[in-house]
Design an enzyme around this catalytic site. Structure first.
Site, mmCIF file in Angstrom:
data_model
loop_
_atom_site.group_PDB
_atom_site.id
_atom_site.type_symbol
_atom_site.label_atom_id
_atom_site.label_comp_id
_atom_site.label_asym_id
_atom_site.label_seq_id
_atom_site.Cartn_x
_atom_site.Cartn_y
_atom_site.Cartn_z
ATOM 1 N N ALA A 154 0.954 7.303 17.084
ATOM 2 C CA ALA A 154 0.829 8.587 16.123
ATOM 3 C C ALA A 154 0.307 8.221 14.674
ATOM 4 C CB ALA A 154 2.615 8.945 15.696
ATOM 5 N N VAL A 175 0.885 -1.157 0.061
ATOM 6 C CA VAL A 175 -0.053 0.040 0.026
ATOM 7 C C VAL A 175 0.853 1.165 0.015
ATOM 8 C CG1 VAL A 175 -1.999 -1.193 1.008
ATOM 9 C CG2 VAL A 175 -0.218 -0.104 2.538
ATOM 10 N N ASN A 177 -7.042 -1.539 5.823
ATOM 11 C CA ASN A 177 -6.887 -2.181 7.196
ATOM 12 C C ASN A 177 -5.313 -2.750 7.218
ATOM 13 O OD1 ASN A 177 -7.503 -4.500 9.136
ATOM 14 N ND2 ASN A 177 -6.488 -5.729 7.296
ATOM 15 N N TYR A 200 3.207 3.693 16.167
ATOM 16 C CA TYR A 200 1.831 3.014 16.046
ATOM 17 C C TYR A 200 0.827 3.957 16.583
ATOM 18 C CZ TYR A 200 -1.778 -0.417 15.862
ATOM 19 O OH TYR A 200 -2.995 -0.997 15.610
#
Length: 257
Positions: free
Chosen positions: A164, A65, A91, A162
């Site tokens: 943030a 992604v 996700n 994570y």
């Protein structure tokens, strides 16, 4: 009465679809009549899922992604196959743990790239597709669910990167909801607590289990199939007047005791 949770005629792009929540969401969408476009870097798991769901209902695209060209090509090809993409579940995510004073720039960048920039790239690319078809008169639904976390609201020890990123996802969700609401595109966040997946093995271990369980109002962890229902709800017509919201799917962890 038509089932308001029906996904008949809808096509949803799901990132991080190879396992855990992504796989459970994909399976439920197909069970409810929809099609899924599966994205993940884990080729074996992704292709196995696509085979289970069937080639007419599911198409697998292996890649990251964080790669804009890959995301754009995937959306274009999927739209050509299915006619339109009506939903997105952002996700895909990773964790790289370290206390703040020991966090490396590499760990910071890796988590921000996947969990924040990757969400942005997929949201932007699918959003552009939705805007184009809506402006052309297409009346098919348009809904996006960005996966955040209770960590984005409360912080997380050993996971400043994570936390943030997941906090940033909340802001991204509200901004997109405000910009695209007039076009009928709904954007919401799913804020998970502790879901029984590979990513939460440490949290669920004997060392940390009791400390977390004391904060969860329902006194149990969830599983991917359970939280998938709430994600698909946000995609469905049952949530047609919900946008810009952060739905906590965490057993009450965010309120604690």
């Amino acid at each position: 009465m038509k089932n308001p949770m029906s996904m008949q005629g809808q096509t949803v792009l799901v990132t991080g679809a190879g396992q855990g929540v992504g796989a459970a969401v994909s399976e439920l969408i197909v069970e409810l009549g929809g099609n899924v476009v599966l994205l993940d870097v884990k080729e074996d798991e992704l292709r196995a899922l696509a085979d289970r769901l069937g080639s007419e209902k599911a198409t697998a695209y292996v890649g990251s992604v964080t790669d804009p060209a890959f995301v754009e090509a995937t959306v274009r090809q999927a739209a050509e196959k299915y006619g339109a993409i009506t939903g997105l579940v952002n996700n895909a995510g990773i964790i790289r743990t370290a206390m703040i004073e020991k966090m490396s720039k590499e760990y910071w960048d890796q988590v921000i790239d996947v969990n924040l920039t990757g969400v942005y790239l997929c949201l932007q690319t699918v959003g552009r597709h939705m805007l184009e078809r809506i402006k052309d008169g297409d009346t098919a639904p348009a809904a996006i669910v960005n996966v955040s976390s209770v960590a984005g609201r409360r912080g997380a020890v050993g996971q400043i990167n994570y936390a943030a990123a997941k906090s940033g996802v909340l802001g991204m969700t509200m901004a997109a909801a405000k910009e695209w609401g007039r076009h009928g595109i709904r954007v919401n966040s799913a804020c998970f607590g502790v879901v029984s997946t590979e990513m939460t093995e440490v949290v669920r271990s004997e060392k940390f289990r009791d400390a977390y369980m004391k904060q969860i109002v329902l006194q149990r962890f969830s599983d991917p199939e359970e939280v998938a229902k709430s994600v698909v709800f946000m995609l469905s017509d049952a949530a047609s007047y919900i946008t810009g919201q952060h739905i906590s799917i965490d057993g009450g962890l965010h309120i604690g005791f």
